[in-house]
Design a protein around this motif. Structure first.
Motif, PDB file in Angstrom:
ATOM      1  N   ALA A   4      14.384  -5.267   8.711  1.00 52.84           N
ATOM      2  CA  ALA A   4      13.204  -5.054   9.453  1.00 52.84           C
ATOM      3  C   ALA A   4      12.041  -5.832   8.259  1.00 52.84           C
ATOM      4  O   ALA A   4      12.490  -5.358   7.025  1.00 52.84           O
ATOM      5  N   GLY A  60     -14.222  -1.960  12.359  1.00 51.91           N
ATOM      6  CA  GLY A  60     -14.853  -1.005  13.312  1.00 51.91           C
ATOM      7  C   GLY A  60     -16.288  -1.035  13.402  1.00 51.91           C
ATOM      8  O   GLY A  60     -16.742  -0.466  13.960  1.00 51.91           O
ATOM      9  N   SER A 232       6.282 -13.662  12.321  1.00 52.75           N
ATOM     10  CA  SER A 232       6.702 -12.140  12.437  1.00 52.75           C
ATOM     11  C   SER A 232       5.000 -11.453  12.495  1.00 52.75           C
ATOM     12  O   SER A 232       5.010 -10.630  13.385  1.00 52.75           O
ATOM     13  N   ALA A 233       4.324 -11.692  11.583  1.00 51.71           N
ATOM     14  CA  ALA A 233       2.644 -11.110  11.654  1.00 51.71           C
ATOM     15  C   ALA A 233       2.049 -11.837  12.985  1.00 51.71           C
ATOM     16  O   ALA A 233       1.026 -11.489  12.870  1.00 51.71           O
TER      17      ALA A 233
ATOM     18  N   PRO B 139       8.201  -2.428  12.726  1.00 49.72           N
ATOM     19  CA  PRO B 139       9.341  -3.083  11.876  1.00 49.72           C
ATOM     20  C   PRO B 139      10.030  -4.414  12.505  1.00 49.72           C
ATOM     21  O   PRO B 139      10.596  -5.158  11.809  1.00 49.72           O
ATOM     22  N   VAL B 140       9.781  -4.388  13.761  1.00 49.26           N
ATOM     23  CA  VAL B 140      10.434  -5.649  14.468  1.00 49.26           C
ATOM     24  C   VAL B 140       9.456  -6.886  14.170  1.00 49.26           C
ATOM     25  O   VAL B 140       9.813  -7.879  13.611  1.00 49.26           O
ATOM     26  N   TRP B 141       8.161  -6.721  14.576  1.00 46.03           N
ATOM     27  CA  TRP B 141       7.358  -7.614  14.702  1.00 46.03           C
ATOM     28  C   TRP B 141       6.224  -7.234  13.940  1.00 46.03           C
ATOM     29  O   TRP B 141       5.319  -6.129  14.255  1.00 46.03           O
ATOM     30  N   ARG B 142       5.553  -7.656  12.799  1.00 49.60           N
ATOM     31  CA  ARG B 142       4.649  -7.296  11.886  1.00 49.60           C
ATOM     32  C   ARG B 142       3.287  -7.541  12.523  1.00 49.60           C
ATOM     33  O   ARG B 142       2.224  -6.526  12.284  1.00 49.60           O
ATOM     34  N   SER B 143       3.248  -8.434  13.746  1.00 53.34           N
ATOM     35  CA  SER B 143       1.964  -8.430  14.319  1.00 53.34           C
ATOM     36  C   SER B 143       1.645  -7.227  15.263  1.00 53.34           C
ATOM     37  O   SER B 143       0.347  -7.069  15.651  1.00 53.34           O
ATOM     38  N   GLU B 145       1.302  -4.259  13.762  1.00 51.59           N
ATOM     39  CA  GLU B 145       0.687  -3.477  12.840  1.00 51.59           C
ATOM     40  C   GLU B 145      -0.661  -2.969  13.232  1.00 51.59           C
ATOM     41  O   GLU B 145      -0.993  -1.776  13.466  1.00 51.59           O
ATOM     42  N   PHE B 146      -1.586  -3.858  13.360  1.00 56.71           N
ATOM     43  CA  PHE B 146      -2.964  -3.522  13.836  1.00 56.71           C
ATOM     44  C   PHE B 146      -2.987  -3.214  15.329  1.00 56.71           C
ATOM     45  O   PHE B 146      -3.786  -2.541  15.605  1.00 56.71           O
ATOM     46  N   GLN B 147      -2.355  -3.839  15.915  1.00 49.31           N
ATOM     47  CA  GLN B 147      -2.400  -3.606  17.476  1.00 49.31           C
ATOM     48  C   GLN B 147      -1.871  -2.279  17.809  1.00 49.31           C
ATOM     49  O   GLN B 147      -2.435  -1.601  18.865  1.00 49.31           O
ATOM     50  N   GLU B 150      -4.669   0.039  16.928  1.00 49.77           N
ATOM     51  CA  GLU B 150      -5.416   0.101  17.785  1.00 49.77           C
ATOM     52  C   GLU B 150      -5.036   1.011  19.131  1.00 49.77           C
ATOM     53  O   GLU B 150      -5.722   1.717  19.448  1.00 49.77           O
ATOM     54  N   PRO B 163       3.987   1.997   9.661  1.00 50.08           N
ATOM     55  CA  PRO B 163       3.849   2.301   8.191  1.00 50.08           C
ATOM     56  C   PRO B 163       2.451   2.969   7.757  1.00 50.08           C
ATOM     57  O   PRO B 163       2.504   3.521   6.730  1.00 50.08           O
ATOM     58  N   ASP B 164       1.415   2.741   8.593  1.00 50.14           N
ATOM     59  CA  ASP B 164       0.125   3.033   8.137  1.00 50.14           C
ATOM     60  C   ASP B 164      -0.553   3.362   9.336  1.00 50.14           C
ATOM     61  O   ASP B 164      -1.641   2.827   9.830  1.00 50.14           O
ATOM     62  N   LEU B 168      -8.285   2.589  13.707  1.00 49.35           N
ATOM     63  CA  LEU B 168      -8.393   1.050  13.294  1.00 49.35           C
ATOM     64  C   LEU B 168      -9.967   0.967  13.635  1.00 49.35           C
ATOM     65  O   LEU B 168     -10.637   0.317  12.754  1.00 49.35           O
ATOM     66  N   LEU B 169     -10.408   1.144  14.747  1.00 46.54           N
ATOM     67  CA  LEU B 169     -11.539   0.556  15.143  1.00 46.54           C
ATOM     68  C   LEU B 169     -12.779   1.714  14.957  1.00 46.54           C
ATOM     69  O   LEU B 169     -13.744   1.750  14.633  1.00 46.54           O
ATOM     70  N   MET B 170     -12.193   2.946  15.453  1.00 48.75           N
ATOM     71  CA  MET B 170     -13.125   4.075  15.507  1.00 48.75           C
ATOM     72  C   MET B 170     -12.927   4.859  14.081  1.00 48.75           C
ATOM     73  O   MET B 170     -12.349   4.356  13.264  1.00 48.75           O
TER      74      MET B 170
END
Lengths: 387, 216, 431, 196
Positions: A4, A60, A232-233, B139-143, B145-147, B150, B163-164, B168-170
C-alpha cells in the motif's frame, strides 16, 4: 498482499515541537489571503528554520457546492457554471461537459464543430500555459515582467474568445451536439495571425527566462515527483508528463478529432519544478502545430447537429463519464441521468484538486520559498479546487 | 481490455466469498459497472491494480451518490375467473414497497501502463444512517485521498483506513452533508445572525415559529 | 549583537573621532588649484553659495553652519531624488513590461510621488497589539538615520565632501551594515511570524554579504593607497592620452571588484534579486508586513537612500568619482558627472529588478560564501599583483594584463563550471 | 559561461523597454476612458428586451411565456404576465424584472426565447451607488428598440429579421384558411439558428 502506498509521509519528518537543542518549530498559516497561494488557498506549514517539515492544505474557501447546483439545474443550465470552475480554461471545461452529455445521450457532433473545439481547446492550452509560466516566475520573485509579457499574449487570445463567444473568460460556447456561434472567416484569419506570432513570443520569453541561472537554481531538483507516486496519486496533465509518464488523453482516448493531428507529447525526466515548467513550454509549441493543422483543414458545414435540442433536453436514464485533456490535467464530468431535465448526479473530476494530493510530498524537506514555487508549478485554480 | 463480464468472472473465481455483481448502464456509450461488497472491496481493488492483464494503476474519479429510500408502487394484475360464470375480472393490486436507501461510491479506474479503461467499481453502504462505513481505497490509489475526504464531507460516508479523514471543503464545525438529496439548507450558514435584513427575517421566522406552537 | 550594544560601539567610535579640526580645515573656503578651465564658476558654484550664506558668520561658528548646510543639502537633494526614483522605477518597470506606468497624477504622472506621500502620511498607523512598541517605532527611525549618515563621506564633486575622514570607507561600511540590524529590529518587534522569518533572513544576508562587499574594495584601497574617499577619487584622476581615464573599473582587479561590489550592494540594499527579507511572494512583505503609513514610508525611503549611498560609493571607488570620462569633457562641473554616474548605476539597479527572479536564502548565502568570497580573495591577489607591477612598461605591459586577466577570469570560469555542472538547461524527449 | 542567461534576460527587457516607445505591438495598454475600444459584435453582457415600433412597452416582443425565467441558471429573471380586465392573458409582461447583480451573462435566455424578444446588450457602464434598486432592472429599463439592437448586433439582427418575417409569412398563410382573427394561434417559430 501488495504494497500500500504510505499515506502522507509528514510524520517521519516532524520532530518534537519543543526540542531543546534545535529550538521550536514555527507553524505558520499561509493563506487564505497570501499573495502567492493563487487565490483563497491555505497551507498550514510547519517550519524548522526555513525548511518545511509539515504542510497541510486547507480547502473550501471558494466552495459553492457546484455539484449540488448542477443537480438542481438543467443540463444546459450547468454549461455556464462550468466556465466558472477553472476560469482560465472555460472552453475546455465546456468541452468536457459537452462530451459527457453527448456520451450520455449518444449525440453526434458535426465535423466543423469538432474542428472549432480543437482550435479553441488548443488556444486555451496556450492561454493557460502562458499564464502559468508568468505566475510561476512571479512566484519566484520576478517583479512582474514575465507575468506582464504572458498577460500581453493572453489578452490576444481572450480577445479572440470575446469575438467568437461574446465573453472573454466565461465563454459558455459549447453545446450538446456542436457549438453556439459559427466562426467567421475573419475570425479564423485572426486566429491564424495570433498562432503565427506565438512562436516568436515563446522564443523571446524563453530567452528572457529559461536560461536564467537564477531560475535554473531555483527550480531544478526542487519538488521532485516520482513517476510511481504520480500515477498512484492520479496526477494528470503536464505535471504527470513532467514526471516522465506518457499519458496524454489526446493520444490515449483520441477524443474529438485529435487522432487526425500530428503532434508529439513532451516528457520530463526528473519530475521537478523545472521539468513541469519546460514541459508546458514545449507543449505550447506542439499546440501551435495542432492549431496550424486544424486551421488549414477546417471544413465548412453546420456547427450544430440538427437533431440536437437546446430546450427540453432530457437524456434517457443512464450514466456517462466524459473526460478530456484539459490544460491542467484530466477534467472529467460524471453524469447520471434519471430521465428528468436535471441530472441526478453531476460530478466534476477536478484536476487541480487531485494534483494537489502530492503537494506535501513535494514540499517536504524544501524551504518555504520552494513551497511557493512548487505550488505555482502544480498550476491550480481555486475555482476548480473548491468548486 | 476485458469486458466487465470477463472481469466479473475472473473476480468471482479469484474471490469466491466476494459478491461481485454487474450494474448495467443503459446509456448509449455506457459500460456496466462492477458492484462489489464492502468487505472485499479493498482486496479486489488491490487485485485490479496488480493484475497483469488489467493493471488499473490509476483511479481517475471517485465520487459518492446518494440513493434515498424510494417508495416503489408496484401494480400487479391478476385475472380472476368469475365463479358465477361471467367474464373474468381483472383485479389491479397496488403494493407499496419501500426500497431502502443507500449511499454508493463509484470509482473510475484506468490503466496508465496499458492505456485502457475504464473499469467502474461501485461499493454500497448498508443504509444511509448508521451503516455508512466503507473501506478506504486510498491505500490502493493515492488519488482517492482528497476525493474520499470530499465524499466523507459531502455525503457522510466514513472510510475505514483513510489516513486523514477530515472534512475537505466544508469547515470542521459544519454539521450535515450537503450533497445528500434530503439536505435542508440552513437559514444562514454563518453562526451569528448577520445584519442583512433578509437573513434576520428568515432567522426570526425560523426561531419564533416553534415558540408559538409551544414546541421546543 | 543587541541593538543597544551596537549603538554603544558605533557611538563610541564616532565620538572617538577627532571631528572639529577635520571639518574646520576641510570645509573652510577653498583655494582652487590654478589652471582651471573657464567653467570654474560653475564648478565652484555650490561652495560659493555656501560661503555667501556662512561668510558673514564669525569664524568659530562657521564650520557648524557649513556642516548644517551640508546636512540640509544632502537631505533635500536625496529626498527629492528618492521621490523621483520611486516614480522613475515605476515608469521604467512599466515600460519594460509594456505598459505606461503611473500617468494619472499630474503631467505624465510627475506628481505621483507627492500623491503617494500624502497617502502614506494620512494612513492610519497601526501597531500590532503584541508588538514591542518601542522597537517597532525605533526600527524605521534607526534605519533612516543610518542610511542618511552614510552620505557624509561621499565626495559629490571637486571639494564637495561633507566630512573628510581618513578612514571614510570604513565609516561608510560600518554605518551601512547597521541598516540590516534595523531591519532585524523591525522584524523582531512586529511579532509576526513572517516578519520574524524576514528578520532572520536579513541577518543571514548581512553576515554573508558584508564580507564580499568589504573584500571587493580592498584592491581599490591598495591601488589608491588611501582609505579616504577623497584620496581614492584623486587617485583616479587623469587620462591616458586624454581618452582613457584612470578609473579603477578599467583595471582587471578593479573590474572584478566592481562586479562583486555591485552584486553585494544589491544584497546589502535588499534589492531584487536579493530582496529576500521583503520577499513578497513568500513572506508577504517580510519585515514590512506590520508597518503602515508613515513608518512604512520611512522604510521605503531608507531602502532607496541606501541604494543611492551604495551607488555613490561604487562611483567613488570604481568609476572615478566626480572625474569626467574624457579630458575634453572636463568643462562640465564635477558634481554633474557624479550625478550622471550615480543615476546610471541606479538605472542598473532598476533594470536588474525588472528582469531577474529571486534567489533562495540558502542559495543566497552559498553564492556569497562559495562564489563571491573566493573570487574576492583571489581578487586581492590580483590587486596585489597589479600594484606591484605598476612600473612594468612596453612588452611587459601585455604580460601584466594577461596575467591579471587570467587571475580574474580563470577563477570565475572555474567556479561557474561548478554551477553549470549542477544546473543546466535540459533537453527533452518526446513520447 | 555563467551569467549568459542573466545577460540574455537583460537584453530582452532592454529590447522591450525601447520597444514600448515605438512599437505598438509591445506597448499594448489601452487607456480606457479616453480610448474606448470597439467591442466585437458578439460581445454580450446583460440582456435587454427588444420592442418594435415606437412604444417601448406596447411594442415589446416578449409574450411573458416565462421560458427564460425557467431556463435562467441563476434565476435572475422574474416575470408576471399581464392580464386584461377580464382576466385573460394579454401576452405581455406586467412585470419583467432582471437582477443584473445575479445575472451571469450566459445568454441562455436569448437562446431559449422562441420570439427573439430578449437579446444581449453591450452597454457595460452600469455601475451604480444603489446596489439593490440600482441593479434591479425593470421592464421600462430593459425595453430597447429594434433599431438599437440592429446597431449593436447587425449581423445577428438581420438574421433574426429574416426568421421573424418567415414566421409571419407562415402564420399569415396559415391564418388565411382558418379564422382570420386568431392571433393567439400563432405558433411560436423554431428557435433561431445560432447567429454568426
Amino acid at each position: 498482499m501488495t504494497t500500500a502506498f504510505t499515506p502522507t509521509p509528514s510524520g517521519a519528518h516532524v520532530r518534537a515541537v519543543h526540542d531543546p537543542f534545535h529550538g521550536d518549530l514555527l507553524e505558520i498559516s499561509m493563506g487564505p489571503h497570501h499573495p502567492s497561494t493563487h487565490g483563497v488557498f491555505r497551507m498550514m506549514v510547519t517550519l524548522d528554520g526555513e525548511n518545511v517539515v509539515k504542510l497541510k492544505p486547507v480547502f473550501g474557501y471558494l466552495h459553492r457546492n457546484h455539484e449540488k447546483l448542477g443537480e438542481n439545474t438543467s443540463y444546459l443550465g450547468s454549461m455556464p457554471y462550468t466556465d466558472r470552475l477553472d476560469y482560465f480554461c472555460s472552453m475546455t471545461n465546456n468541452w468536457a461537459y459537452a462530451l459527457a452529455v453527448e456520451k450520455l445521450a449518444g449525440q453526434p457532433v458535426p465535423e466543423r464543430a469538432e474542428y472549432l473545439r480543437v482550435i479553441l481547446a488548443e488556444l486555451t492550452r496556450l492561454l493557460n500555459h502562458t499564464c502559468l509560466a508568468g505566475f510561476l516566475l512571479q512566484d519566484t520573485g520576478a517583479s512582474g515582467t514575465p507575468l506582464m509579457y504572458a498577460f500581453r499574449e493572453r489578452e490576444k487570445i481572450l480577445d479572440l474568445f470575446e469575438a467568437l463567444s461574446g465573453s472573454r473568460m466565461m465563454c459558455n460556447y459549447q453545446r450538446f451536439g456542436g457549438c453556439r456561434i459559427d466562426a467567421t472567416p475573419a475570425w479564423l484569419a485572426a486566429v491564424r495571425g495570433i498562432v503565427d506570432g506565438y512562436g516568436a513570443f515563446l522564443d523571446e520569453y524563453e530567452e528572457l527566462i529559461t536560461g536564467n541561472e537564477i531560475l535554473l537554481a531555483r527550480t531544478q531538483n526542487v519538488g521532485v515527483l516520482s513517476p510511481a507516486l504520480a500515477v498512484s496519486a492520479g496526477i494528470t496533465g503536464p505535471m504527470l508528463r513532467a514526471a516522465g509518464v506518457d499519458y496524454d488523453l489526446r493520444k490515449v482516448d483520441g477524443y474529438g478529432l485529435y487522432p487526425r493531428f500530428d503532434f508529439r507529447v513532451p516528457l520530463g525526466a526528473h519530475g521537478d519544478t523545472y521539468d513541469r515548467y519546460m514541459v508546458r513550454m514545449l507543449e505550447m509549441r506542439e499546440s501551435i502545430g495542432i492549431l496550424r493543422q486544424a486551421l488549414a483543414a477546417i471544413p465548412d458545414g453546420p456547427i450544430m447537429d440538427p437533431k440536437a435540442k437546446i430546450r427540453g433536453f432530457r437524456p434517457k436514464p443512464g450514466e456517462a463519464y466524459g473526460r478530456i485533456e484539459g490544460p491542467k490535467g484530466e477534467i472529467g464530468f460524471y453524469l447520471i441521468s434519471d430521465g428528468t431535465p436535471n441530472p441526478y448526479r453531476y460530478r466534476v473530476r477536478p484536476p487541480s484538486l487531485i494534483n494537489l494530493t502530492v503537494l506535501e510530498d513535494l514540499c517536504l524537506g524544501h524551504t518555504l520559498a520552494d513551497a511557493v514555487i512548487i505550488l505555482g508549478s502544480i498550476d491550480i485554480v481555486l475555482g476548480e479546487v473548491d468548486r | 481490455m476485458e469486458t466487465p463480464e470477463q472481469i466479473q468472472a475472473r473476480l468471482a473465481a479469484r474471490f469466491p466469498a466476494a459478491a461481485v455483481t454487474l450494474v448495467p448502464n443503459p446509456a448509449p456509450a455506457g459500460m456496466a459497472a462492477l458492484l462489489v461488497d464492502a468487505a472485499h472491496a479493498r482486496q479486489i481493488a488491490f487485485f485490479l491494480r496488480e493484475d497483469p492483464e488489467l493493471k488499473l494503476d490509476y483511479c481517475s474519479n471517485a465520487t459518492g451518490i446518494d440513493w434515498p429510500e424510494k417508495e416503489i408502487v408496484e401494480t400487479t394484475r391478476s385475472t380472476l375467473a368469475d365463479p358465477a360464470g361471467g367474464p373474468p375480472r381483472t383485479i389491479e393490486q397496488k403494493t407499496k414497497r419501500i426500497q431502502p436507501g443507500y449511499l454508493e461510491v463509484v470509482y473510475h479506474l484506468y490503466s496508465m501502463a496499458r492505456k485502457h479503461g475504464p473499469v467502474i467499481l461501485r461499493v454500497r453502504t448498508g443504509n444511509r444512517t448508521d451503516q455508512v462505513t466503507l473501506p478506504s481505497l486510498t491505500p490502493v490509489w493515492r488519488s482517492c485521498e482528497f476525493q474520499e475526504r470530499e465524499i466523507y464531507d459531502l455525503f457522510g460516508i466514513t472510510f475505514e483506513g483513510h489516513p486523514d479523514l477530515r472534512r475537505l471543503l466544508m469547515w470542521d464545525e459544519f454539521t450535515g452533508h450537503p450533497m445528500r438529496k434530503d439536505y435542508v439548507e440552513p437559514d444562514d450558514y454563518e453562526w451569528e445572525p448577520t445584519p442583512h435584513e433578509e437573513v434576520l427575517e428568515k432567522a426570526k421566522r425560523h426561531y419564533a415559529a416553534p415558540e408559538k406552537e409551544g414546541t421546543p | 549583537m543587541s541593538p543597544a550594544v551596537w549603538f554603544g560601539e558605533v557611538g563610541a567610535s564616532l565620538l572617538a573621532m577627532d571631528w572639529t579640526p577635520a571639518i574646520a580645515s576641510k570645509l573652510a573656503p577653498t583655494v582652487f588649484p590654478t589652471g582651471q578651465t573657464e567653467s570654474a564658476f560653475a564648478e565652484r558654484l555650490p561652495l560659493l553659495l555656501r560661503d555667501a550664506v556662512t561668510g558673514s558668520l564669525p569664524e568659530p561658528w562657521r564650520w557648524l553652519a557649513n556642516s548644517l548646510i551640508a546636512i540640509v543639502a544632502i537631505i533635500v537633494i536625496f529626498a527629492s531624488l528618492f521621490a523621483l526614483l520611486t516614480l522613475a522605477e515605476r515608469k521604467i518597470l512599466g515600460r519594460v513590461q509594456n505598459r505606461p506606468g503611473p500617468n494619472r497624477t499630474g503631467w505624465g504622472g510627475i506628481l505621483q510621488p507627492l500623491a503617494d506621500g500624502i497617502k502614506m502620511l494620512t494612513k492610519e498607523d497601526i501597531v500590532p497589539a503584541a508588538a514591542d512598541r518601542l522597537l517597532h517605532f525605533l526600527a524605521p527611525v534607526v534605519l533612516l538615520a543610518l542610511s542618511i549618515v552614510t552620505f557624509a563621506v561621499i565626495p559629490y564633486g571637486r571639494h564637495l565632501v561633507p566630512v573628510e575622514l581618513d578612514a571614510a570607507v570604513l565609516y561608510f561600511f560600518a554605518a551601512g551594515a547597521a541598516t540590516e540590524l534595523a531591519i532585524f529590529m523591525a522584524g523582531w518587534a512586529s511579532r509576526n511570524k513572517y516578519s520574524l522569518l524576514a528578520a532572520m533572513r536579513a541577518l543571514a544576508q548581512l553576515i554573508s554579504y558584508e564580507l564580499p562587499l568589504l573584500l571587493a574594495f580592498v584592491p581599490v584601497v591598495m591601488l589608491a593607497g588611501s582609505l579616504a574617499t577623497t584620496g581614492i577619487v584623486a587617485a583616479q584622476g587623469g587620462w591616458l592620452g586624454g581618452v582613457l581615464p584612470h578609473w579603477h573599473v578599467l583595471t582587471p582587479p578593479g573590474f572584478a571588484g566592481f562586479v562583486i561590489f555591485m552584486i553585494a550592494a544589491l544584497a546589502e540594499s535588499n534589492r531584487s534579486p536579493f530582496d529576500l527579507p521583503e520577499a513578497e511572494s513568500e513572506l508577504i512583505a517580510g519585515h514590512l508586513t506590520e508597518y503602515s503609513g508613515f513608518k512604512y514610508a520611512l522604510f521605503f525611503m531608507a531602502e532607496y537612500l541606501g541604494m543611492c549611498a551604495l551607488s555613490g560609493m561604487a562611483v567613488t571607488l570604481f568609476l572615478g568619482g566626480w572625474h569626467a570620462p574624457l579630458a575634453a569633457l572636463e568643462f562640465i562641473p564635477s558634481y554633474v558627472w557624479f550625478a550622471v554616474k550615480l543615476l546610471a548605476l541606479l538605472l542598473g539597479f532598476i533594470w536588474i529588478r525588472a528582469t531577474f527572479p529571486r534567489l533562495r536564502i540558502d542559495q543566497l548565502t552559498r553564492l556569497a560564501w562559495k562564489f563571491l568570497v573566493p573570487l574576492a580573495l583571489i581578487n586581492l591577489l590580483t590587486g596585489g599583483f597589479w600594484v606591484l607591477t605598476t612600473h612594468w612598461t612596453g612588452g611587459m605591459l601585455v604580460v601584466r594584463w594577461a596575467i591579471a586577466l587570467v587571475l580574474v577570469v580563470g577563477p570565475f570560469l572555474a567556479l561557474g563550471r561548478q554551477f553549470q555542472a549542477r544546473y543546466a538547461p535540459r533537453t527533452y524527449r518526446y513520447a | 559561461m555563467l551569467g549568459t542567461g542573466l545577460l540574455k534576460g537583460l537584453a530582452v527587457t532592454a529590447k522591450n523597454f525601447v520597444g514600448s516607445f515605438h512599437d505598438p505591438k509591445r506597448y499594448t495598454t489601452v487607456e480606457y476612458p479616453e480610448q474606448p475600444t470597439k467591442l466585437p459584435e458578439n460581445y454580450r453582457n446583460f440582456p435587454f428586451l427588444v420592442f418594435d415600433g415606437e412604444q417601448p412597452i406596447d411594442g415589446l416582443r416578449c409574450v411573458a411565456c416565462k421560458i427564460c425565467e425557467a431556463e435562467c441558471p441563476p434565476q435572475c429573471i422574474y416575470i408576471i404576465p399581464d392580464r386584461d380586465e377580464k382576466g385573460r392573458p394579454t401576452k405581455k409582461p406586467k412585470v419583467f424584472d432582471l437582477d443584473v447583480s445575479v445575472c451571469m451573462s450566459c445568454q441562455i435566455c436569448v437562446e431559449v426565447c422562441p420570439f427573439d424578444a430578449i437579446k444581449m446588450d453591450q452597454h457595460f457602464e452600469i455601475a451604480t451607488a444603489d446596489r439593490f434598486n440600482g441593479l434591479l432592472l425593470h421592464r421600462e429599463d430593459l425595453a430597447k428598440s429594434d433599431a438599437y439592437y440592429h446597431s449593436i448586433h447587425p449581423t445577428e439582427a438581420a438574421q433574426v429579421d429574416e426568421i421573424l418575417a418567415e414566421a409571419k409569412r407562415k402564420a399569415e398563410a396559415k391564418a388565411k384558411p382558418a379564422a382570420p382573427a386568431a392571433p393567439a394561434a400563432v405558433k411560436p417559430p423554431e428557435p433561431p439558428a445560432p447567429a454568426v
